[in-house]
Design an enzyme around this catalytic site. Sequence first.
Site, PDB file in Angstrom:
ATOM      1  N   HIS A 228       0.823  -1.208   0.000  1.00  0.00           N
ATOM      2  CA  HIS A 228       0.000   0.000   0.000  1.00  0.00           C
ATOM      3  C   HIS A 228       0.859   1.261   0.000  1.00  0.00           C
ATOM      4  O   HIS A 228       0.386   2.324   0.401  1.00  0.00           O
ATOM      5  CB  HIS A 228      -0.874   0.036   1.253  1.00  0.00           C
ATOM      6  CG  HIS A 228      -1.755  -1.151   1.419  1.00  0.00           C
ATOM      7  ND1 HIS A 228      -2.808  -1.399   0.585  1.00  0.00           N
ATOM      8  CD2 HIS A 228      -1.737  -2.170   2.317  1.00  0.00           C
ATOM      9  CE1 HIS A 228      -3.414  -2.509   0.966  1.00  0.00           C
ATOM     10  NE2 HIS A 228      -2.783  -3.004   2.013  1.00  0.00           N
TER      11      HIS A 228
ATOM     12  N   HIS B  16      -7.903  -3.624  -0.396  1.00  0.00           N
ATOM     13  CA  HIS B  16      -7.286  -4.796  -1.028  1.00  0.00           C
ATOM     14  C   HIS B  16      -8.138  -5.269  -2.185  1.00  0.00           C
ATOM     15  O   HIS B  16      -8.081  -6.423  -2.584  1.00  0.00           O
ATOM     16  CB  HIS B  16      -7.124  -5.923  -0.014  1.00  0.00           C
ATOM     17  CG  HIS B  16      -6.505  -5.481   1.260  1.00  0.00           C
ATOM     18  ND1 HIS B  16      -7.232  -4.919   2.261  1.00  0.00           N
ATOM     19  CD2 HIS B  16      -5.213  -5.464   1.663  1.00  0.00           C
ATOM     20  CE1 HIS B  16      -6.420  -4.587   3.256  1.00  0.00           C
ATOM     21  NE2 HIS B  16      -5.191  -4.899   2.918  1.00  0.00           N
TER      22      HIS B  16
END
Lengths: 210, 210, 336, 336
Positions: free
Chosen positions: D60, D223
């Site tokens: 991320h 996600h």
Amino acid sequence: MNAIGSEELGALIRAMAQRVAAERDALNRLDAALGDGDHGTSISRAFAAAVEDIEALQEPSLSAIWLTTAKALMNRMGGASGAIFGAFFIKGVASLRDVDRVSNHLMAGALAAGLGSVKARGRAAVGDKTMVDALAPAVAAFEAADDFSAAWAAAATAARKGAESTRDLVARQGRAKFLGERAIGQQDPGATTVALMFEAANDWWKENQA
Amino acid sequence: MNAIGSEELGALIRAMAQRVAAERDALNRLDAALGDGDHGTSISRAFAAAVEDIEALQEPSLSAIWLTTAKALMNRMGGASGAIFGAFFIKGVASLRDVDRVSNHLMAGALAAGLGSVKARGRAAVGDKTMVDALAPAVAAFEAADDFSAAWAAAATAARKGAESTRDLVARQGRAKFLGERAIGQQDPGATTVALMFEAANDWWKENQA
Amino acid sequence: MTARVHKLINQPENLVDEMLAGFCAAYSDIARLVDKRLVMRAQPKAPGKVGLVIGCGSGHEPAMTGWIGEGLFDVNIAGEIFAAPGPELMVKGIRAADRGGGVLICVSHHAGDLLNAELALELCQAEGIDNVDMVVLYDDISSAPKGREPERRGTAGLFFVWKMLGAFCEGDGDLAAAKALAEKARDNTRSLAMSLSSCASPVTGEVMFEMAPDEMEIGMGLHGEVGMGRQKALGADETIDLMLPPLLEDLPFQAGDEVLVLLNNSGSLTLMELFVLYRRAAAKLAEADIKVYKSWIGAYATTQEMAGFALSLCRVDEQMKALWDAPANGAYMKQL
Amino acid sequence: MTARVHKLINQPENLVDEMLAGFCAAYSDIARLVDKRLVMRAQPKAPGKVGLVIGCGSGHEPAMTGWIGEGLFDVNIAGEIFAAPGPELMVKGIRAADRGGGVLICVSHHAGDLLNAELALELCQAEGIDNVDMVVLYDDISSAPKGREPERRGTAGLFFVWKMLGAFCEGDGDLAAAKALAEKARDNTRSLAMSLSSCASPVTGEVMFEMAPDEMEIGMGLHGEVGMGRQKALGADETIDLMLPPLLEDLPFQAGDEVLVLLNNSGSLTLMELFVLYRRAAAKLAEADIKVYKSWIGAYATTQEMAGFALSLCRVDEQMKALWDAPANGAYMKQL
Ligand SMILES: Nc1ncnc2c1ncn2[C@@H]1O[C@H](COP(=O)(O)OP(=O)(O)O)[C@@H](O)[C@H]1O
Ligand SMILES: Nc1ncnc2c1ncn2[C@@H]1O[C@H](COP(=O)(O)OP(=O)(O)O)[C@@H](O)[C@H]1O
Ligand SMILES: [Mg+2]
Ligand SMILES: [Mg+2]
Ligand SMILES: [Mg+2]
Ligand SMILES: [Mg+2]
């Protein structure tokens, strides 16, 4: 043979590691449909680490092997299922301490303790579309059997049936929860891994001990 | 008719604006192969602005129309060709100042002055695969003609031939320069616009004045 | 690989105006919008200092709106997507940046940017605005061979020039000194870019060029201009090993040199990948005994959502290091 | 639309280690790497202060390595791509962050992150490390209905919590006060995300899910977890008009409120698009008489090269505004 020693336990773990590694991509695909697509990679990485760490053990006792497996799954897998698989194995360590050989009954106790821990840890019950759907019937079948041969065979069959049963379910835990109705039709990857583990154990048993 | 006034000049610019707008996507595609794919959008935006600004003129003299076109191209088009087309028109303003009607000879002078400015500004000569490859032969043909009808017709033909000649060239100016040999086979968008402008003028002339 | 074609915009003809309005609304403490297209410092610099302006095409955000602010640029004159602004707008921007110390127009070398800046300079002279000068900047080694540096394109490595020049113009140096500093920074900077993908034009709504999913192009320009040609896409370390040697040879950067490093994301490369790339670049520079003074990794000058990066190096001396470390407060370029 | 599958990495199994090494090499003045997976402040905070740690999956970037630094977090315990780190590593991270004032483990709510943090807390207790507590944070309104907030996912809006908590822990507040502040910031924060595209997993090298080129999904998780379902892709203003009302209703944010705004780029959206989106969001907030205190637009928590964004709002009071404005110096989060 109706009691196993550390050598057999090590071989069983190795058999499980090989099986999940062989199914890595299939497990990833199941997880891609329901979660983030990494389950196969994570579980095979962690089982490979367990096998390596077991080989490095100075005193490979039954409890040491069980603990080493627990730690590898807990620390090397990452994510939700690492914590849960770790919790499963770590709970059984106590009941294996100071024994050289373990009967199917003692093993059943370790598995049942692990199942309890998984449910508590994951706040999951049968029907929530998680690994519990395979693990709970497998452990019940294992407990009901009279010897190892029957126990592994019954557990493998029950785990597979449990894993397949997740297809019809809506998830109440894990990433798949957010899919709602869209989860229906897809088999849970964690439950599938549980089935693979018991099937690998059963196959090894049939070939080597039955 | 062998002299035009501000009304006809305005109509000619409008005809050019319509033509490049109609060919916007095709010009973008040519520029996509050799540059950054925006030439059609830029030239039609700028010509549309020119038409609008000309309509808003209080005193639409010949030189005011010519200057307004220059400024719209220079300021609203952006990029390399805005500066160059702007330079082309702005140079001719001086020779049109204080005249009500312009002959083909006077117009030829304005165009030739513009061509000189383009070459200086862009540091480009015939053969460099730029708009100069269409503009230079068009202006020469225009200069050689005896009246407007012949001038527009000859210029349109020469400009198209010049534009087509760019296909075989390697670029020595503009973004296409970096393509080297890979520019061969692609027609230059700026040169194509020049051809469209002269063709639009010639078509308008044939329909309205010939 | 197909690029994403749908963009989250409204009418393409309003795109630049709307984007600048949004930027200045979000960062009103840093920048304000004048005449729809001039992005200016919210607090002008002190009178008497050299003003810094740049006129360039939009579509490369955060360049150059993100570079407006204290210690950086005074005015960004925003053109259409990938097209330099026209000269009259540039003159407005130059006037807006004038604090009495003269104005330096910075040109990232592309035909349109240069032509329009030249016209703007002529207009300034005609209108009696003196003390305006222009500096043409370039860094991309793929766009012309060594020995013909002034023909090269301006790309992401001008990052170093912008930062040092911005810091310099907070000081008391005059216009000529500012231009000399810009040239010095430019002459010590080299860049090489690569891309794995094309991108879509927000103007036409079409993919700008085609690229196969397993291809990469080394030497690609900031608008997707071609570079040294296509080849099979490589891994991270292999890519650095291919790009770093020509970059080092070009200046050349030598053992004992001290450098700043930039890894500029052209759009949709992940920082994850850029960190992996940086690791190799740092190791290779260390092997060559070239010392890294500071590094920056991020999307500073983009080509829409193109998946690629530029590796840029700038050789620094003590003056340049001090200018580098001076504070800056742009929306997308902050130095504490 | 097909996502880019080729990534500029080396062996996937070395990816996280290599990326962290590259990050810490580039920003050695800000962060240092311990035990391959702990990213720590280069200069530890003063003894006696509360330590802040977060254990979460990688992939991320810049979250959360970019948030290590003064005025921010002390230790990031980096898991594999999209997978929380195991509990023993977390305990190491907790020990490393301990400056004598206790340690707060921040959990962005996802099953794996929570389970591993719980295990780590138990291990800490077993090992006699006292004065450790945990706070579970969430903000994504698409992941559970109003009234069941604790079931919601943690996403980009935690940005606000991280910043305020980091500033708070530079002060003299104790562990309980830090936790209370984190909960207050969380309870005033709401986020909603959308995406136009999928992305590829760097682990499997495969596209994570399929998405048609003219589709968008509102409510997508960090996600790629599904949200409220697919629909036809809209323009910028229409998209904001669809997302803002449910966000405002959820807290609810009301006339007279003062808010911080984040537009987080999930990967390959352009800043150009985000500025256009911001313009509409700012106009709609003004219409609702909600005052924007400050805004941030950028890629702070990404989902690889996914083309989408999250809109997050945080209602602030005077304490929160002061914490927001306090200095911060992370590699990807700087406040002067
Ligand atoms: N709360 C839970 N209780 C039991 N099992 C769970 C729980 N959450 C997730 N799981 C199991 O974990 C599996 C997913 O594992 P994995 O993909 O490795 O983790 P992650 O979701 O963190 O990526 C699911 O298929 C499910 O069987
Ligand atoms: N130096 C130059 N001299 C003459 N014409 C040029 C020069 N550079 C570019 N051009 C012309 O400009 C055209 C490209 O225009 P356009 O696409 O609108 O500008 P840009 O390249 O800035 O996007 C080329 O096709 C060429 O004919
Ligand atoms: Mg998973
Ligand atoms: Mg062009
Ligand atoms: Mg252009
Ligand atoms: Mg995961």
